[in-house]
Write a protein that holds these residues in place. Structure first.
Motif, PDB file in Angstrom:
ATOM      1  N   ILE A 241      40.876  50.790  61.229  1.00 37.45           N
ATOM      2  CA  ILE A 241      39.773  49.821  61.151  1.00 37.45           C
ATOM      3  C   ILE A 241      38.574  50.437  60.430  1.00 37.45           C
ATOM      4  CG2 ILE A 241      38.092  48.517  62.508  1.00 37.45           C
ATOM      5  CD1 ILE A 241      40.242  48.146  64.644  1.00 37.45           C
ATOM      6  N   ILE A 242      38.251  51.687  60.746  1.00 36.22           N
ATOM      7  CA  ILE A 242      37.128  52.372  60.098  1.00 36.22           C
ATOM      8  C   ILE A 242      37.377  52.520  58.604  1.00 36.22           C
ATOM      9  CG2 ILE A 242      35.855  54.540  59.942  1.00 36.22           C
ATOM     10  CD1 ILE A 242      36.331  54.902  62.938  1.00 36.22           C
ATOM     11  N   ILE A 243      38.600  52.921  58.255  1.00 39.67           N
ATOM     12  CA  ILE A 243      38.955  53.123  56.850  1.00 39.67           C
ATOM     13  C   ILE A 243      38.790  51.836  56.056  1.00 39.67           C
ATOM     14  CG2 ILE A 243      40.875  53.576  55.273  1.00 39.67           C
ATOM     15  CD1 ILE A 243      41.931  55.537  57.430  1.00 39.67           C
ATOM     16  N   LEU A 244      39.380  50.769  56.541  1.00 41.61           N
ATOM     17  CA  LEU A 244      39.314  49.488  55.837  1.00 41.61           C
ATOM     18  C   LEU A 244      37.884  48.963  55.748  1.00 41.61           C
ATOM     19  CD1 LEU A 244      42.462  47.533  57.110  1.00 41.61           C
ATOM     20  CD2 LEU A 244      42.066  48.498  54.850  1.00 41.61           C
ATOM     21  N   SER A 245      37.155  49.048  56.854  1.00 42.74           N
ATOM     22  CA  SER A 245      35.785  48.535  56.865  1.00 42.74           C
ATOM     23  C   SER A 245      34.908  49.293  55.881  1.00 42.74           C
ATOM     24  CB  SER A 245      35.199  48.634  58.279  1.00 42.74           C
ATOM     25  OG  SER A 245      35.967  47.896  59.199  1.00 42.74           O
ATOM     26  N   ALA A 246      34.961  50.627  55.930  1.00 39.15           N
ATOM     27  CA  ALA A 246      34.137  51.443  55.035  1.00 39.15           C
ATOM     28  C   ALA A 246      34.507  51.214  53.582  1.00 39.15           C
ATOM     29  CB  ALA A 246      34.296  52.924  55.399  1.00 39.15           C
ATOM     30  N   PHE A 247      35.795  51.123  53.339  1.00 33.69           N
ATOM     31  CA  PHE A 247      36.265  50.960  51.973  1.00 33.69           C
ATOM     32  C   PHE A 247      35.811  49.623  51.392  1.00 33.69           C
ATOM     33  CE2 PHE A 247      39.514  50.412  48.648  1.00 33.69           C
ATOM     34  CZ  PHE A 247      39.419  51.643  48.024  1.00 33.69           C
ATOM     35  N   VAL A 248      36.001  48.562  52.151  1.00 34.26           N
ATOM     36  CA  VAL A 248      35.621  47.230  51.683  1.00 34.26           C
ATOM     37  C   VAL A 248      34.107  47.131  51.488  1.00 34.26           C
ATOM     38  CG1 VAL A 248      35.512  44.792  52.322  1.00 34.26           C
ATOM     39  CG2 VAL A 248      37.623  46.062  52.665  1.00 34.26           C
ATOM     40  N   ILE A 249      33.344  47.640  52.459  1.00 37.55           N
ATOM     41  CA  ILE A 249      31.879  47.555  52.389  1.00 37.55           C
ATOM     42  C   ILE A 249      31.325  48.350  51.207  1.00 37.55           C
ATOM     43  CG2 ILE A 249      29.741  48.198  53.571  1.00 37.55           C
ATOM     44  CD1 ILE A 249      31.160  47.582  56.215  1.00 37.55           C
ATOM     45  N   CYS A 250      31.875  49.536  50.973  1.00 35.55           N
ATOM     46  CA  CYS A 250      31.326  50.412  49.941  1.00 35.55           C
ATOM     47  C   CYS A 250      31.771  50.056  48.517  1.00 35.55           C
ATOM     48  CB  CYS A 250      31.699  51.868  50.232  1.00 35.55           C
ATOM     49  SG  CYS A 250      30.891  52.560  51.687  1.00 35.55           S
ATOM     50  N   TRP A 251      33.000  49.581  48.374  1.00 34.66           N
ATOM     51  CA  TRP A 251      33.546  49.415  47.037  1.00 34.66           C
ATOM     52  C   TRP A 251      33.548  47.982  46.510  1.00 34.66           C
ATOM     53  CZ3 TRP A 251      34.594  52.666  43.236  1.00 34.66           C
ATOM     54  CH2 TRP A 251      34.703  54.030  43.537  1.00 34.66           C
ATOM     55  N   THR A 252      33.792  47.021  47.362  1.00 31.92           N
ATOM     56  CA  THR A 252      33.946  45.651  46.883  1.00 31.92           C
ATOM     57  C   THR A 252      32.733  45.109  46.140  1.00 31.92           C
ATOM     58  OG1 THR A 252      35.471  45.208  48.711  1.00 31.92           O
ATOM     59  CG2 THR A 252      34.584  43.307  47.535  1.00 31.92           C
ATOM     60  N   PRO A 253      31.494  45.302  46.637  1.00 31.84           N
ATOM     61  CA  PRO A 253      30.333  44.760  45.905  1.00 31.84           C
ATOM     62  C   PRO A 253      30.248  45.248  44.462  1.00 31.84           C
ATOM     63  CG  PRO A 253      29.694  45.455  48.108  1.00 31.84           C
ATOM     64  CD  PRO A 253      31.081  45.943  47.906  1.00 31.84           C
ATOM     65  N   GLY A 254      30.477  46.529  44.253  1.00 40.04           N
ATOM     66  CA  GLY A 254      30.391  47.085  42.903  1.00 40.04           C
ATOM     67  C   GLY A 254      31.461  46.546  41.980  1.00 40.04           C
ATOM     68  N   GLN A 255      32.686  46.437  42.495  1.00 45.48           N
ATOM     69  CA  GLN A 255      33.782  45.934  41.656  1.00 45.48           C
ATOM     70  C   GLN A 255      33.594  44.468  41.308  1.00 45.48           C
ATOM     71  OE1 GLN A 255      35.871  48.099  40.358  1.00 45.48           O
ATOM     72  NE2 GLN A 255      34.747  49.622  41.555  1.00 45.48           N
ATOM     73  N   VAL A 256      33.107  43.697  42.261  1.00 44.69           N
ATOM     74  CA  VAL A 256      32.835  42.279  41.992  1.00 44.69           C
ATOM     75  C   VAL A 256      31.733  42.151  40.946  1.00 44.69           C
ATOM     76  CG1 VAL A 256      31.951  40.133  42.984  1.00 44.69           C
ATOM     77  CG2 VAL A 256      33.629  41.494  44.251  1.00 44.69           C
ATOM     78  N   LEU A 257      30.709  43.002  41.064  1.00 44.63           N
ATOM     79  CA  LEU A 257      29.606  42.977  40.103  1.00 44.63           C
ATOM     80  C   LEU A 257      30.097  43.332  38.697  1.00 44.63           C
ATOM     81  CD1 LEU A 257      26.638  42.337  40.829  1.00 44.63           C
ATOM     82  CD2 LEU A 257      26.150  44.767  40.574  1.00 44.63           C
TER      83      LEU A 257
END
Length: 344
Positions: A241-257
């Motif tokens: 859960i920690i891995i997925l949450s941290a990964f999604v929170i940290c990386w998704t905004p930048g990739q979408v941008l």
């Protein structure tokens, strides 16, 4: 025949993309650089600690820890790349040569790509060990070395491609707004590639999560269910859960941008938050060290020994003594098969 602008300044391309270049330090610039340098220093120190622990303690001389060490090396490289960016940003950007600008961006792209691909390799390795109920992967050292080489070759290719042709120096109409010398098509490709990797990781870790949860429910019905086994399973679920949450929170905004910029979204104000989403992605390099290493009790013990200078003079502490004093933690389930005592 297309005209290329190899002799133009960085400011020329920034003006073409309508990206502001300032000649003085704004409060926002100072804040971003201060935060960036702070994060970079912490990333460097924590990942150096992880690499040192893996080298010193022979108990960590297994495939998963080699991959963790390589992840720490990628994150260490990311910290150096981000620090280089912080010293060449703000008002200093206008004075950069095209070569220096490309070096600045290539360092970031290469390090962040290496980190992401490494995370995928670790996810696949964890999937294999969990489903085979092993403490460590059966992968040979030779295969691990080949895998690590492939990770860095992939990262270098993706990071250096823009410098060697996939740019907009000969096609001003295709220049990105966030990275004014990069082609929008490259940003689209890079963002989609990373998002695909994200999706694969989510699928892999979700599969692990579902499997562990079902396994724990089935095992709990048996009277011989070992309490330590349950504790291990719960720790594993928490880590996932920690891995997925941290990964999604940290990386998704930048990739979408990046994807929005690559698709030339005119109504999207991508420049307003670009520096902050990049900082968020860099923070993941710090979180990686915490999640993948600090949750391992033996790793924490090695950290304490490294940080305690007195322990270095203690003849009782050596890689061999660490290995002999701490046995591999194996927990036997009700049917006698061993499982891992690790929150990785």
């Amino acid at each position: 025949m297309r005209h290329c602008y190899y002799n133009e300044s960085v400011g020329f391309f920034y003006n073409n993309s309508r990206k502001e270049l300032t000649s003085y330090w704004r409060t926002k610039d100072v804040l971003v650089v201060a935060l960036g340098l702070t994060v970079s220093v912490i990333v460097l120190l924590t990942n150096l600690l992880v690499i040192s622990a893996i080298i010193i303690n022979r108990r960590f001389h297994y495939p998963i820890y080699y991959l963790l060490g390589n992840l720490a090396a990628a994150d260490l490289f990311a910290g150096i790349a981000y620090m280089f960016l912080m010293f060449h940003t703000g008002p200093r950007t206008a004075g950069l040569s095209l070569r220096t600008w490309f070096i600045r961006q290539s360092l970031l792209d290469t390090s962040l790509t290496a980190s992401v691909v490494n995370l995928l390799a670790i996810a696949v390795e964890r999937h294999q060990t969990v489903f085979t109920m092993q403490l460590h992967s059966s992968m040979s050292n030779q295969r691990v070395v080949i895998l690590i080489i492939c990770i860095w070759v992939t990262a270098l290719l993706l990071g250096l491609i823009p410098s060697y042709g996939w740019h907009c120096l000969c096609d001003l109409g295709n220049c990105s707004r966030m990275a004014p010398l990069y082609s929008r098509s490259y940003l689209t490709f890079w963002a989609l590639s990373n998002l695909v990797i994200f999706l694969i990781m989510v699928v892999v870790y979700t599969h692990i999560f579902v499997y562990v949860k079902r396994k724990m429910m089935r095992m709990s019905k048996h009277t011989s269910f070992h309490p330590r086994y349950k504790e291990t399973m719960i720790n594993l679920i928490k880590t996932v859960i920690i891995i997925l949450s941290a990964f999604v929170i940290c990386w998704t905004p930048g990739q979408v941008l990046l994807l929005l910029d690559g698709l030339a979204c005119e109504s999207c104000n991508v420049l307003a938050v670009e520096k902050y989403v990049l900082l968020l992605a860099e923070i993941n390099s710090l979180i990686n060290a915490i999640v993948y290493s600090y949750r391992d009790s033996e790793m924490r013990s090695t950290f304490r020994k490294i940080l305690c200078f007195i322990c270095y003079r203690n003849p009782k502490y050596s890689p061999a003594s660490v290995k002999s004093s701490v046995t591999k933690r194996r927990i036997l389930s009700h049917n006698g098969h061993s499982t891992m005592d690790s929150s990785l």
